[in-house]
Design a protein around this motif. Structure first.
Motif, short mmCIF file in Angstrom:
data_model
loop_
_atom_site.label_atom_id
_atom_site.label_comp_id
_atom_site.label_asym_id
_atom_site.label_seq_id
_atom_site.Cartn_x
_atom_site.Cartn_y
_atom_site.Cartn_z
N ALA A 80 0.68 -1.18 0.51
CA ALA A 80 -0.15 -0.01 -0.12
C ALA A 80 0.97 1.41 0.23
CB ALA A 80 -1.09 -0.28 0.89
N VAL A 81 0.27 2.24 -0.84
CA VAL A 81 1.56 3.78 -1.06
C VAL A 81 0.58 4.74 -0.98
CG1 VAL A 81 2.60 2.31 -2.64
CG2 VAL A 81 0.97 3.76 -3.45
N SER A 82 0.68 5.93 -0.81
CA SER A 82 0.77 7.19 -0.60
C SER A 82 0.38 7.97 -1.73
CB SER A 82 0.52 7.94 0.79
OG SER A 82 -0.38 9.16 0.91
N VAL A 83 0.26 8.52 -2.48
CA VAL A 83 1.20 9.25 -3.86
C VAL A 83 0.05 11.15 -3.54
CG1 VAL A 83 1.36 7.63 -4.86
CG2 VAL A 83 -1.05 7.81 -5.27
N ASP A 84 0.60 10.90 -4.17
CA ASP A 84 -0.10 12.93 -4.79
C ASP A 84 -0.65 12.05 -6.22
OD1 ASP A 84 2.22 13.14 -6.83
OD2 ASP A 84 2.83 15.04 -5.54
N ARG A 85 -1.57 14.16 -6.35
CA ARG A 85 -2.11 13.51 -8.10
C ARG A 85 -1.19 12.97 -9.43
NH1 ARG A 85 -0.23 18.11 -7.65
NH2 ARG A 85 0.70 19.52 -8.95
N ILE A 86 0.42 13.14 -9.19
CA ILE A 86 0.92 12.82 -10.60
C ILE A 86 1.49 12.07 -10.24
CG2 ILE A 86 0.03 14.85 -11.68
CD1 ILE A 86 3.25 15.88 -10.43
N TRP A 87 1.13 11.56 -8.55
CA TRP A 87 1.95 9.49 -8.56
C TRP A 87 3.56 9.80 -7.93
CZ3 TRP A 87 -1.07 4.86 -8.63
CH2 TRP A 87 -1.98 4.79 -9.14
N ASN A 88 3.19 10.74 -7.71
CA ASN A 88 4.67 11.15 -6.44
C ASN A 88 4.31 10.35 -5.18
OD1 ASN A 88 6.07 12.51 -8.42
ND2 ASN A 88 5.44 14.62 -7.56
N LEU A 89 5.42 9.68 -5.08
CA LEU A 89 5.65 9.07 -3.80
C LEU A 89 5.52 9.57 -2.74
CD1 LEU A 89 4.82 6.07 -2.85
CD2 LEU A 89 7.43 5.39 -2.78
N GLN A 90 4.17 9.50 -1.36
CA GLN A 90 4.42 9.92 -0.20
C GLN A 90 5.07 9.84 0.71
OE1 GLN A 90 4.27 13.62 -0.38
NE2 GLN A 90 4.10 13.30 -2.29
N ARG A 91 4.33 8.13 0.72
CA ARG A 91 4.58 7.26 2.08
C ARG A 91 4.63 5.28 1.47
NH1 ARG A 91 1.54 9.08 7.25
NH2 ARG A 91 2.64 11.55 7.41
N ALA A 92 5.24 5.03 2.11
CA ALA A 92 4.75 3.56 1.51
C ALA A 92 5.17 2.29 3.12
CB ALA A 92 5.45 2.52 0.42
N ASN A 93 3.98 1.12 2.85
CA ASN A 93 3.89 0.86 3.55
C ASN A 93 5.61 -0.35 3.96
OD1 ASN A 93 3.11 -1.38 2.05
ND2 ASN A 93 1.89 -1.62 3.34
N GLU A 94 6.12 -0.69 4.41
CA GLU A 94 6.85 -2.25 4.24
C GLU A 94 7.24 -3.38 3.85
OE1 GLU A 94 9.17 -5.40 7.41
OE2 GLU A 94 7.93 -3.63 7.57
N THR A 95 5.99 -3.31 3.58
CA THR A 95 5.61 -4.20 2.05
C THR A 95 5.78 -3.84 0.48
OG1 THR A 95 3.89 -6.23 3.54
CG2 THR A 95 3.72 -6.27 1.00
N ALA A 96 5.55 -2.94 0.17
CA ALA A 96 5.06 -1.94 -0.69
C ALA A 96 7.00 -1.95 -1.07
CB ALA A 96 4.69 -1.36 -0.48
N GLN A 97 7.92 -1.71 -0.08
CA GLN A 97 9.02 -0.82 -0.20
C GLN A 97 9.94 -2.36 -0.52
OE1 GLN A 97 10.45 1.43 3.16
NE2 GLN A 97 8.39 2.10 3.86
N ARG A 98 9.57 -3.62 0.22
CA ARG A 98 9.88 -4.79 0.58
C ARG A 98 10.01 -5.06 -2.25
NH1 ARG A 98 9.29 -8.41 4.83
NH2 ARG A 98 10.55 -10.13 3.82
N PHE A 99 7.94 -4.97 -2.05
CA PHE A 99 8.07 -5.67 -2.69
C PHE A 99 8.72 -4.82 -4.17
CE2 PHE A 99 4.69 -5.52 -6.00
CZ PHE A 99 4.65 -7.04 -6.72
N PHE A 100 8.86 -3.72 -4.47
CA PHE A 100 8.96 -2.55 -5.06
C PHE A 100 10.47 -2.99 -5.16
CE2 PHE A 100 5.19 -0.38 -4.56
CZ PHE A 100 4.71 -0.46 -6.42
N ALA A 101 11.11 -3.83 -4.34
CA ALA A 101 12.41 -3.70 -4.30
C ALA A 101 12.94 -4.94 -5.20
CB ALA A 101 13.37 -3.60 -2.75
N ILE A 102 12.48 -5.35 -4.71
CA ILE A 102 12.08 -7.74 -5.58
C ILE A 102 11.42 -7.38 -6.99
CG2 ILE A 102 11.61 -9.89 -5.15
CD1 ILE A 102 10.99 -9.18 -1.75
N ALA A 103 11.06 -6.60 -7.53
CA ALA A 103 10.48 -6.31 -8.28
C ALA A 103 11.31 -5.88 -9.44
CB ALA A 103 9.07 -6.22 -8.45
N GLY A 104 12.51 -4.92 -8.75
CA GLY A 104 13.25 -4.44 -10.27
C GLY A 104 12.90 -2.76 -9.88
#
Length: 265
Positions: free
Chosen positions: A112-136
């Motif tokens: 799960a992530v929080s973004v602004d109107r043009i998808w700039n990342l504001q916050r991400a939960n721990e799983t999102a951080q780990r998953f995006f790192a694994i996904a490349g």
């Protein structure tokens, strides 16, 4: 977002007229919706009269304008933007931020992530951080640039053209809501110029598309299928809060659910 003007009365009238035309309303239609006379609305458009803050609020509501565009309308008439009302906005922002943090943590073990109107990342939960790192993922702060640009993350999305087409459409709709949003317009052009993007968004969808878009990943031999839910802050009159989005990614099948549950252990 700023508006360059010599005098307030030189800016408000044309801005009002452009939004009325955008909504395809006659002066009479808008006047009735805003609770004022057509004569008064005509005077506001031509600059013969200057609006009160209350009149601007009524017009903005009748035109269903986003909060940022309402701020621009106020500033064009010489008023401070409503988002600058610190007497209430600081408390509300704190409550919203705490609520967002609660949603992100509560969505574990899924991303799960929080973004602004043009998808700039504001916050991400721990799983999102780990998953995006694994996904490349590369750590690019704008998630659309991260997904659209050539690289490992893009290569790991099996249905990248469909995902790109859907995300580009979401951004296009957001930019259409805010005709004075130069950041959004610039990003839209930039993304379209990336390799393969123009071709992806030009493709026609299948005759029988799925009811929801599934994002299909292939990571280390594991096939993962996710779909997203996007939430916004309801009825926000503050441009900063109106910008916020929460995207929660959910497993579309049991194998994906089990993969994320194992990742969280």
């Amino acid at each position: 977002m700023t508006l360059v003007m010599n005098r307030p009365q030189d800016a408000f009238g044309p801005l009002l007229k452009s939004w009325r035309n955008r909504r395809r309303l006659s002066q009479l239609d808008l006047a009735l919706d805003a609770g004022m006379s057509q004569r008064h609305l005509s005077f506001l458009e031509t600059g013969r009269s200057m609006p009160s803050r209350y009149a601007i609020r009524q017009i903005c509501e009748a035109l269903d304008m986003p909060a940022a565009e309402q701020d621009m309308m106020l500033m064009s008439a010489g008023f401070a933007p409503q988002s600058a009302d610190a007497a209430w906005s600081a408390d509300v922002r704190h409550a919203v931020e705490a609520s967002i943090e609660h949603v992100l943590k509560g969505h574990e073990p899924f991303p799960a992530v929080s973004v602004d109107r043009i998808w700039n990342l504001q916050r991400a939960n721990e799983t999102a951080q780990r998953f995006f790192a694994i996904a490349g993922g590369t750590g690019q702060p704008n998630l659309l640039r991260e997904v659209f640009a050539p690289g490992a993350l893009r290569d790991n999305i099996r249905n990248w053209p469909e995902v790109t087409r859907a995300l580009f459409r979401l951004l296009d709709l957001e930019v259409a809501r805010r005709p004075h949003d130069e950041q959004g317009q610039t990003l839209l052009t930039e993304l379209k110029d990336l390799p393969g993007v123009a071709e992806a968004i030009a493709e026609r969808p299948s005759e029988h598309p799925a009811p929801v878009l599934s994002i299909e990943f292939l990571i280390n031999g594991a096939e993962l299928n996710l779909f997203s839910l996007i939430a916004t802050v309801g009825m926000s009159m503050d441009a900063t809060l109106d910008d916020l989005r929460i995207e929660t990614l959910l497993p579309a099948d049991e194998a994906t659910r089990e993969w994320f549950c194992a990742l969280g252990r």
